[in-house]
Design a protein around this motif. Sequence first.
Motif, PDB file in Angstrom:
ATOM      1  N   ALA A 162      10.282   5.246 -10.273  1.00 16.98           N
ATOM      2  CA  ALA A 162       9.162   6.037 -10.774  1.00 16.98           C
ATOM      3  C   ALA A 162       9.647   7.359 -11.356  1.00 16.98           C
ATOM      4  O   ALA A 162       9.175   7.795 -12.420  1.00 16.98           O
ATOM      5  CB  ALA A 162       8.166   6.293  -9.634  1.00 16.98           C
ATOM      6  N   PHE A 163      10.594   8.006 -10.680  1.00 13.72           N
ATOM      7  CA  PHE A 163      11.070   9.304 -11.144  1.00 13.72           C
ATOM      8  C   PHE A 163      11.838   9.158 -12.453  1.00 13.72           C
ATOM      9  O   PHE A 163      11.687   9.971 -13.373  1.00 13.72           O
ATOM     10  CB  PHE A 163      11.953   9.940 -10.069  1.00 13.72           C
ATOM     11  N   TRP A 164      12.663   8.130 -12.546  1.00 15.56           N
ATOM     12  CA  TRP A 164      13.406   7.895 -13.781  1.00 15.56           C
ATOM     13  C   TRP A 164      12.449   7.622 -14.948  1.00 15.56           C
ATOM     14  O   TRP A 164      12.593   8.194 -16.034  1.00 15.56           O
ATOM     15  CB  TRP A 164      14.362   6.720 -13.594  1.00 15.56           C
ATOM     16  N   LEU A 165      11.451   6.754 -14.722  1.00 19.50           N
ATOM     17  CA  LEU A 165      10.475   6.461 -15.770  1.00 19.50           C
ATOM     18  C   LEU A 165       9.667   7.703 -16.133  1.00 19.50           C
ATOM     19  O   LEU A 165       9.271   7.886 -17.284  1.00 19.50           O
ATOM     20  CB  LEU A 165       9.545   5.336 -15.312  1.00 19.50           C
ATOM     21  N   SER A 166       9.425   8.568 -15.152  1.00 21.80           N
ATOM     22  CA  SER A 166       8.658   9.786 -15.403  1.00 21.80           C
ATOM     23  C   SER A 166       9.377  10.718 -16.357  1.00 21.80           C
ATOM     24  O   SER A 166       8.737  11.476 -17.094  1.00 21.80           O
ATOM     25  CB  SER A 166       8.381  10.510 -14.082  1.00 21.80           C
ATOM     26  N   ALA A 183       4.599   5.414 -16.069  1.00 23.21           N
ATOM     27  CA  ALA A 183       5.664   5.589 -15.088  1.00 23.21           C
ATOM     28  C   ALA A 183       5.266   5.020 -13.738  1.00 23.21           C
ATOM     29  O   ALA A 183       6.042   4.303 -13.090  1.00 23.21           O
ATOM     30  CB  ALA A 183       6.015   7.077 -14.967  1.00 23.21           C
ATOM     31  N   VAL A 184       4.047   5.327 -13.305  1.00 26.42           N
ATOM     32  CA  VAL A 184       3.574   4.835 -12.010  1.00 26.42           C
ATOM     33  C   VAL A 184       3.426   3.323 -12.036  1.00 26.42           C
ATOM     34  O   VAL A 184       3.914   2.613 -11.144  1.00 26.42           O
ATOM     35  CB  VAL A 184       2.232   5.503 -11.638  1.00 26.42           C
ATOM     36  N   GLY A 185       2.755   2.816 -13.071  1.00 24.10           N
ATOM     37  CA  GLY A 185       2.552   1.372 -13.178  1.00 24.10           C
ATOM     38  C   GLY A 185       3.853   0.614 -13.341  1.00 24.10           C
ATOM     39  O   GLY A 185       4.019  -0.478 -12.787  1.00 24.10           O
ATOM     40  N   PHE A 217       3.409   9.807  -6.551  1.00 23.12           N
ATOM     41  CA  PHE A 217       3.950  11.155  -6.431  1.00 23.12           C
ATOM     42  C   PHE A 217       5.227  11.340  -7.247  1.00 23.12           C
ATOM     43  O   PHE A 217       5.444  12.410  -7.825  1.00 23.12           O
ATOM     44  CB  PHE A 217       4.218  11.487  -4.963  1.00 23.12           C
ATOM     45  N   CYS A 218       6.076  10.311  -7.300  1.00 23.69           N
ATOM     46  CA  CYS A 218       7.348  10.431  -8.019  1.00 23.69           C
ATOM     47  C   CYS A 218       7.219  10.106  -9.507  1.00 23.69           C
ATOM     48  O   CYS A 218       7.961  10.656 -10.324  1.00 23.69           O
ATOM     49  CB  CYS A 218       8.399   9.512  -7.383  1.00 23.69           C
ATOM     50  N   GLY A 219       6.288   9.233  -9.861  1.00 18.49           N
ATOM     51  CA  GLY A 219       6.140   8.844 -11.254  1.00 18.49           C
ATOM     52  C   GLY A 219       5.255   9.761 -12.057  1.00 18.49           C
ATOM     53  O   GLY A 219       5.388   9.860 -13.289  1.00 18.49           O
ATOM     54  N   ASP A 220       4.365  10.464 -11.386  1.00 18.60           N
ATOM     55  CA  ASP A 220       3.414  11.320 -12.084  1.00 18.60           C
ATOM     56  C   ASP A 220       3.950  12.731 -12.294  1.00 18.60           C
ATOM     57  O   ASP A 220       3.497  13.454 -13.177  1.00 18.60           O
ATOM     58  CB  ASP A 220       2.103  11.370 -11.287  1.00 18.60           C
ATOM     59  N   THR A 221       4.948  13.126 -11.526  1.00 17.70           N
ATOM     60  CA  THR A 221       5.309  14.540 -11.422  1.00 17.70           C
ATOM     61  C   THR A 221       5.832  15.156 -12.712  1.00 17.70           C
ATOM     62  O   THR A 221       5.409  16.245 -13.104  1.00 17.70           O
ATOM     63  CB  THR A 221       6.325  14.738 -10.270  1.00 17.70           C
ATOM     64  N   VAL A 222       6.741  14.490 -13.415  1.00 19.96           N
ATOM     65  CA  VAL A 222       7.271  15.036 -14.673  1.00 19.96           C
ATOM     66  C   VAL A 222       6.429  14.583 -15.862  1.00 19.96           C
ATOM     67  O   VAL A 222       6.122  15.370 -16.756  1.00 19.96           O
ATOM     68  CB  VAL A 222       8.742  14.612 -14.876  1.00 19.96           C
ATOM     69  N   ALA A 223       6.043  13.323 -15.870  1.00 25.91           N
ATOM     70  CA  ALA A 223       5.279  12.783 -16.988  1.00 25.91           C
ATOM     71  C   ALA A 223       3.939  13.502 -17.165  1.00 25.91           C
ATOM     72  O   ALA A 223       3.461  13.673 -18.293  1.00 25.91           O
ATOM     73  CB  ALA A 223       5.051  11.287 -16.787  1.00 25.91           C
ATOM     74  N   SER A 224       3.328  13.914 -16.063  1.00 24.48           N
ATOM     75  CA  SER A 224       2.044  14.608 -16.174  1.00 24.48           C
ATOM     76  C   SER A 224       2.212  15.954 -16.869  1.00 24.48           C
ATOM     77  O   SER A 224       1.347  16.373 -17.654  1.00 24.48           O
ATOM     78  CB  SER A 224       1.425  14.798 -14.792  1.00 24.48           C
ATOM     79  N   LEU A 281       0.819  -1.210   0.000  1.00 27.64           N
ATOM     80  CA  LEU A 281       0.000   0.000   0.000  1.00 27.64           C
ATOM     81  C   LEU A 281       0.853   1.260   0.000  1.00 27.64           C
ATOM     82  O   LEU A 281       0.571   2.218  -0.736  1.00 27.64           O
ATOM     83  CB  LEU A 281      -0.941   0.009   1.202  1.00 27.64           C
ATOM     84  N   LEU A 282       1.903   1.298   0.801  1.00 25.48           N
ATOM     85  CA  LEU A 282       2.737   2.494   0.866  1.00 25.48           C
ATOM     86  C   LEU A 282       3.627   2.641  -0.372  1.00 25.48           C
ATOM     87  O   LEU A 282       4.232   3.694  -0.576  1.00 25.48           O
ATOM     88  CB  LEU A 282       3.598   2.472   2.131  1.00 25.48           C
ATOM     89  N   VAL A 283       3.707   1.589  -1.180  1.00 24.15           N
ATOM     90  CA  VAL A 283       4.434   1.697  -2.444  1.00 24.15           C
ATOM     91  C   VAL A 283       3.676   2.601  -3.414  1.00 24.15           C
ATOM     92  O   VAL A 283       4.279   3.340  -4.199  1.00 24.15           O
ATOM     93  CB  VAL A 283       4.634   0.298  -3.066  1.00 24.15           C
ATOM     94  N   ILE A 284       2.355   2.552  -3.349  1.00 23.51           N
ATOM     95  CA  ILE A 284       1.527   3.266  -4.326  1.00 23.51           C
ATOM     96  C   ILE A 284       1.700   4.783  -4.245  1.00 23.51           C
ATOM     97  O   ILE A 284       1.917   5.435  -5.278  1.00 23.51           O
ATOM     98  CB  ILE A 284       0.057   2.852  -4.171  1.00 23.51           C
ATOM     99  N   PRO A 285       1.589   5.416  -3.047  1.00 25.65           N
ATOM    100  CA  PRO A 285       1.786   6.869  -3.041  1.00 25.65           C
ATOM    101  C   PRO A 285       3.180   7.289  -3.478  1.00 25.65           C
ATOM    102  O   PRO A 285       3.340   8.327  -4.134  1.00 25.65           O
ATOM    103  CB  PRO A 285       1.516   7.264  -1.580  1.00 25.65           C
ATOM    104  N   VAL A 286       4.201   6.504  -3.138  1.00 24.95           N
ATOM    105  CA  VAL A 286       5.560   6.838  -3.570  1.00 24.95           C
ATOM    106  C   VAL A 286       5.656   6.797  -5.088  1.00 24.95           C
ATOM    107  O   VAL A 286       6.171   7.732  -5.727  1.00 24.95           O
ATOM    108  CB  VAL A 286       6.575   5.873  -2.936  1.00 24.95           C
ATOM    109  N   ALA A 287       5.154   5.719  -5.691  1.00 25.14           N
ATOM    110  CA  ALA A 287       5.176   5.602  -7.146  1.00 25.14           C
ATOM    111  C   ALA A 287       4.311   6.681  -7.797  1.00 25.14           C
ATOM    112  O   ALA A 287       4.669   7.227  -8.853  1.00 25.14           O
ATOM    113  CB  ALA A 287       4.688   4.218  -7.567  1.00 25.14           C
TER     114      ALA A 287
END
Length: 287
Positions: free
Chosen positions: A197-201, A210-212, A99-106, A91-97
């Motif tokens: 997540a950040f790298w993929l973003s 990125a998140v997935g 917040f970090c995966g969505d930030t640049v890609a979005s 569960l705590l993996v999801i918010p990390v992925a």
Amino acid sequence: MTALAEHTEVAHGYRAGRTLPLRVELVRQLKRRRTLVMGAVLAVLPFVLVVAFAIGGEPGGRNGQVTLMDTATASGANFAATCLFVSAGFLLVIPVALFCGDTVASEASWSSLRYLLAAPVPRARLLCSKLVVALGLSLAAMVLLPLVALAVGTVAYGWGPLQIPTGGALDAGTAAQRLVIVIAYIFVSQLVTAGLAFWLSTKTDAPLGAVGGAVGLTIVGNVLDAVTALGDWRDFLPAHWQFAWADVIQPTPEWAGMIQGTSVSITYALVLFALAFRGFRRKDVVS
């Protein structure tokens, strides 16, 4: 927009360090719906567990194993520790992925990334601001869950020492200190997911990808850790040390597992963050 754009002349008085302040980026991210939804999910989880225990009776470990789940209703501190225990693995993996995966890609998916860079916001400054805010929100998510759980558990089960499943107890003050250490360690152990997540973003215009991708690779790591045939190779997997914090919730804490897990997580994370900055510096941003 190519990387050469950052080397053009700038207006008098321009200061790269003043572009995209952390406060501005934080406010932007806090107002987003996914931040509010994620916070609500984490805040509701303790209430769901209390209802589940009320309906299903006293909790117990699985397969005869003695875990924190056995003492979940002993006190508010036990309930908070149990919430961390049941949520740390996924569960705590999801918010990390998220917040970090969505930030640049979005930004890329909204076609606003090139306008940010044309402001001009230096690429390194853009990534630093977004990474700091993303990690800050990830840490806030990990603090929110045990805080709400402690409050809900205290109301439901009373205030008292943290009962150790294998015997003994930690007084309330010591238990609070140990829980702070546990939260800090869980955050460090999730830096690998944050790095992925950040790298993929920075590599894709699709936030969901990125998140997935980060969540999927984290799950793969957990699966590999369950393959006992790998033997000592599992020591190099971040997932192998994700529950090393349980050694702290003992009358005499053991630090060896947490130290090794911290070193593994930080090493992977630094490599992934470096790849993100290096790749984004050379990337031709057209969205």
